[in-house]
Design an enzyme around this catalytic site. Structure first.
Site, short mmCIF file in Angstrom:
data_model
loop_
_atom_site.label_atom_id
_atom_site.label_comp_id
_atom_site.label_asym_id
_atom_site.label_seq_id
_atom_site.Cartn_x
_atom_site.Cartn_y
_atom_site.Cartn_z
N HIS A 96 27.63 13.87 -35.19
CA HIS A 96 27.81 13.36 -36.25
C HIS A 96 27.58 11.78 -36.30
O HIS A 96 27.95 11.11 -37.49
CB HIS A 96 28.96 13.80 -37.16
CG HIS A 96 28.70 15.35 -37.53
ND1 HIS A 96 28.95 16.28 -36.53
CD2 HIS A 96 28.91 16.06 -38.76
CE1 HIS A 96 29.10 17.57 -36.99
NE2 HIS A 96 28.94 17.45 -38.43
N GLU B 208 16.64 22.80 -39.69
CA GLU B 208 15.98 21.65 -39.92
C GLU B 208 14.30 21.50 -39.68
O GLU B 208 13.77 20.74 -40.32
CB GLU B 208 16.66 20.66 -39.04
CG GLU B 208 18.05 20.29 -39.52
CD GLU B 208 18.99 21.53 -39.29
OE1 GLU B 208 18.73 22.45 -38.43
OE2 GLU B 208 20.07 21.33 -39.84
C1 LIG Z 1 21.55 22.14 -36.66
C2 LIG Z 1 22.70 21.81 -37.61
N1 LIG Z 1 22.43 21.45 -39.09
C3 LIG Z 1 23.56 21.25 -39.68
C4 LIG Z 1 24.78 21.19 -39.40
C5 LIG Z 1 25.81 20.85 -40.36
N2 LIG Z 1 26.79 22.14 -40.38
C6 LIG Z 1 27.68 22.32 -39.70
S1 LIG Z 1 28.24 23.99 -40.20
C7 LIG Z 1 27.12 24.03 -41.24
C8 LIG Z 1 27.12 25.46 -41.93
C9 LIG Z 1 27.04 26.73 -40.84
O1 LIG Z 1 27.20 27.85 -41.46
P1 LIG Z 1 27.27 29.20 -40.64
O2 LIG Z 1 26.18 28.99 -39.74
O3 LIG Z 1 27.32 30.26 -41.70
O4 LIG Z 1 28.66 29.11 -40.00
P2 LIG Z 1 30.10 28.96 -40.58
O5 LIG Z 1 30.36 27.57 -40.95
O6 LIG Z 1 30.14 29.72 -41.81
O7 LIG Z 1 31.18 29.69 -39.55
C10 LIG Z 1 26.21 23.07 -41.47
C11 LIG Z 1 25.09 23.14 -42.33
C12 LIG Z 1 25.10 21.63 -37.81
N3 LIG Z 1 26.29 21.57 -37.43
N4 LIG Z 1 24.06 21.60 -37.22
#
Ligand SMILES: Cc1ncc(C[n+]2csc(CCOP(=O)(O)OP(=O)(O)O)c2C)c(N)n1
Lengths: 356, 321
Positions: B129, B60
């Protein structure tokens, strides 16, 4: 005045158990047969508890849920290596870690049912709350690791993150601190290839995620994340190094998210079904089961009996989670601060008196 | 005219901005191939390609910092932060840089960027959220804060935000994304920033609200002689419209989802106290979220101002003559 190469680096990958259930005997971790059986039981429990959560979500009994389908080995293999004094910092997809640490399954379900009390950590565990903000908790792990070094306690701080999490600034800051202060920290990354719709290639141009550790002066290693024995072995070694003052490790577990990102997501929008299929053969449960069969520890009948027993446990957990009376508005206020302000006291009274 | 919901109106607004001005770039997490987790950017990647609509790594602070550079360089970045709760990670770039570039460079550089993000509660989502932290941004000079409340003003305010020469935080009430539908004019049009809208006329109470709680307020007071003002822009806010209404009604109710202490309602109340106190027949009342961390789904309804709390406050005000 020559141009010279000042440093060269390489990244190691560890695989022990292949998809056919064959192992490299030289690399086999020092575990007993009951421990191998226990590992499989935890993998299966994670899979079944996850499936149940998805069903509950479809029935409207549980909210948005992030499935760990396919990632069981990375979760169970790493958590199985932990010692009771270690501090664990989960992200939001670590059902297998919670189960391995014997944290309460009813609480885990309750959290995803929208009940704050599901975050309650059993006093015998050092388990941080589920962290929804991606990648921000690695620094907290670094803080605990620094505190542990200061107090000379042999604990290791173990944060979990995904491939997406490695793009966050906080991730680099934490690993950098871990390097500079030589902290007892072992970061477990589940590289499940996708961060919602962004692929691992869209996340970083590096060949491996493990090599990100090198920029911070700590050890990085890649393991087959669907191989529970490799994950266990890499974690045990990293924990040992951390405990003996050898510093931090970043472990990249290469695995695959077999499900949608969450129940609010539809992976078909961005993901090729052939890719998904190609990972089915690498299923972490199947290969552990084959390994047990080769060792003469497992027959088909065992599978059915165990599934039945675990499903019964899961039934009881769901029942327990749903039997709890709903949270009251006190829950909303009680933990905001150590003591409520006079305004919060008034608000609590207004809320309790049913103006809502 | 097509009947659109809020998300579709925003989508159309983005599409028109991309057509209108090739300096406009749309990016963020999951905005391209996936069309955004709420589908606000659906189809844009297909239409405009990955040079203009692209997915970013999950970062972000990186997204906003990149937008600051793009904007200073002369482009018109429209960055998406997936949920307002994750903009906290970008606050350093927003406050330390986007908000101050113009002042620090004595006008040499400016920062015409837009940060769009879903905002507010009522959707039973996981932690972070459902944040309603508009007041944080309103407190920072150098940025504008906009909150649409209907498909029509969502489209018009978005265009105004993209044309604005300064950084704009554009907060999209998530609960409204698919709740309201209305006819939205096909062509590109502007709903000016800094102007409020009278959403319901009335002469006994002035009710100030924005975003998703405005919709709830309107339902609560539809049978009361309440003038409901939709602020549309919180920073800068439309003092003239508010003070004119207060002069007429003499009673003020402010409704917001965010916690009471230091909420944006406090700024409105203080302004009315400073500039309109002589018109007041009653104390200024606020119905707000409580001073608690936004709870998980099972308790969130207790925290958000309910219709009943709004009605109670209106009736209390009407008892003063
Ligand atoms: C700081 C932040 N930005 C955006 C989100 C929204 N979001 C939730 S999970 C996700 C993807 C996460 O990917 P990864 O770190 O690879 O973990 P995975 O979901 O694959 O286990 C996003 C963009 C969030 N939870 N936190």
């Amino acid at each position: 005045m020559p141009r010279e190469t000042l440093a060269n680096f390489s990244i190691e990958r560890l695989e022990i158990l292949d998809p056919r259930g064959e192992v490299d005997a030289n690399l086999l971790p020092d575990l007993t047969d009951p421990q191998f059986l226990r590992l499989y039981e935890l993998l299966l429990l994670t899979r079944l508890a996850d499936e149940r959560a998805l069903n509950l979500q479809r029935e409207g009994r549980l909210g948005t849920f992030p499935s760990s389908l396919g990632q069981e080995a990375a979760q169970v293999g790493s958590a199985f290596a932990l010692a009771p004094q270690d501090w664990v910092f989960p992200s939001f997809r670590e059902l297998g870690v919670f189960l391995c640490l014997e944290s309460s399954l009813p609480n885990y379900y309750r959290y995803w049912m929208g009940d704050e009390r599901g975050q309650l950590c059993p006093p015998e565990l050092n388990l941080f709350p589920i962290n929804i903000a991606v990648g921000t908790h690695l620094l907290h792990a670094a803080g605990v690791a620094m505190g542990a070094r200061y107090r000379q306690e042999p604990l290791v701080a173990v944060p979990y993150l995904g491939d997406g999490g490695t793009s966050k600034g906080d991730f680099y800051e934490a690993l950098n601190f871990a390097g500079v202060y030589r902290l007892p920290l072992v970061a477990i990354c589940q590289n499940n290839q996708w961060a919602i719709s962004v692929s691992r290639r869209g996340q970083t141009a590096t060949e491996t995620l493990a090599q990100k550790a090198l920029a911070c002066g700590i050890k990085g290693i890649q393991v087959d994340g669907n191989d529970v024995l490799a994950v266990y072995q890499a974690t045990i070694e990293a924990l040992k190094r951390a405990r003996s003052g050898g510093g931090a490790t970043f472990i990249e577990c290469e695995t695959y998210r077999m499900s949608d990102h969450t129940t609010a997501d539809d992976a078909r929008r961005y993901r090729d079904s052939a890719e998904l299929e190609s990972w089915r053969e690498k299923d972490p449960l199947l290969r552990m089961r084959r390994f047990l069969e080769h060792r003469g520890l497992w027959i088909e009948a065992d599978q059915q009996a165990q599934e039945q027993a675990l499903l019964q446990r899961i039934d009881q957990a769901v029942e327990a989670a749903e039997a709890v009376s709903p949270p009251t508005v006190e829950e909303m206020f009680r933990y905001t601060c150590h003591q409520l302000s006079s305004r919060q006291e008034e608000q609590l009274k207004e809320c309790r008196d049913g103006r809502a | 005219m097509a009947v659109l919901n809020l998300v579709q109106a925003i989508n159309q607004g983005l599409q028109q901005a991309l057509i209108e001005d090739d300096r406009v770039l749309v990016f963020g997490e999951d905005v391209a191939v996936n069309g955004g987790v709420f589908r606000a950017t659906e189809g844009l990647f297909e239409q405009f390609g990955d040079k203009r609509v692209f997915d970013t790594p999950l970062a972000e602070s990186g997204i906003v910092g990149l937008a600051v550079g793009l904007a200073a360089y002369g482009l018109r970045p429209v960055a998406e932060i997936q949920f307002l709760g994750f903009a906290y990670a970008a606050i350093d770039q927003i406050f330390t840089h986007a908000a101050r570039i113009r002042a620090r460079s004595r006008g040499r550089y400016s920062c015409p960027l837009v940060i769009r993000t879903p905002y507010g509660g009522g959707i039973k989502a996981p932690e972070l959220h459902e944040e309603s932290s508009e007041a944080f941004f309103c407190h920072m000079p150098g940025i504008k804060v906009v909150v649409p409340s209907t498909p029509s003003n969502a489209k018009g305010l978005l265009r105004a935000a993209i044309l604005d020469p300064d950084p704009v935080i554009y907060l999209e009430p998530t609960r409204l994304y698919r709740l309201l539908k209305e006819e939205v004019a096909e062509e590109a049009y502007i709903t000016p920033l800094g102007q409020a809208r009278i959403a319901q006329a009335g002469d006994q109470v002035t009710l100030l609200a924005w975003g998703s709680i405005l919709e709830r307020s309107l339902r609560a007071v539809r049978d009361y002689p309440v003038e409901v003002i939709d602020l549309q822009t919180l920073s800068p806010f439309d003092r003239a419209t508010i003070l004119a209404s207060v002069a007429k009604t003499g009673r003020v109710l402010i409704v917001h989802e965010a916690a009471k202490t230091g909420g944006f309602g406090a700024e409105l109340a203080a302004t009315i106290a400073e500039e309109g106190i002589m018109s007041l027949k009653a104390p200024i009342l606020r119905v707000t979220g409580y001073d608690v961390v936004m709870p998980l789904p099972l308790l969130e309804d207790y925290n958000l101002p309910s219709e009943q709390r709004i009605i109670d406050a209106v009736e209390e005000l009407l008892r003063y003559s």
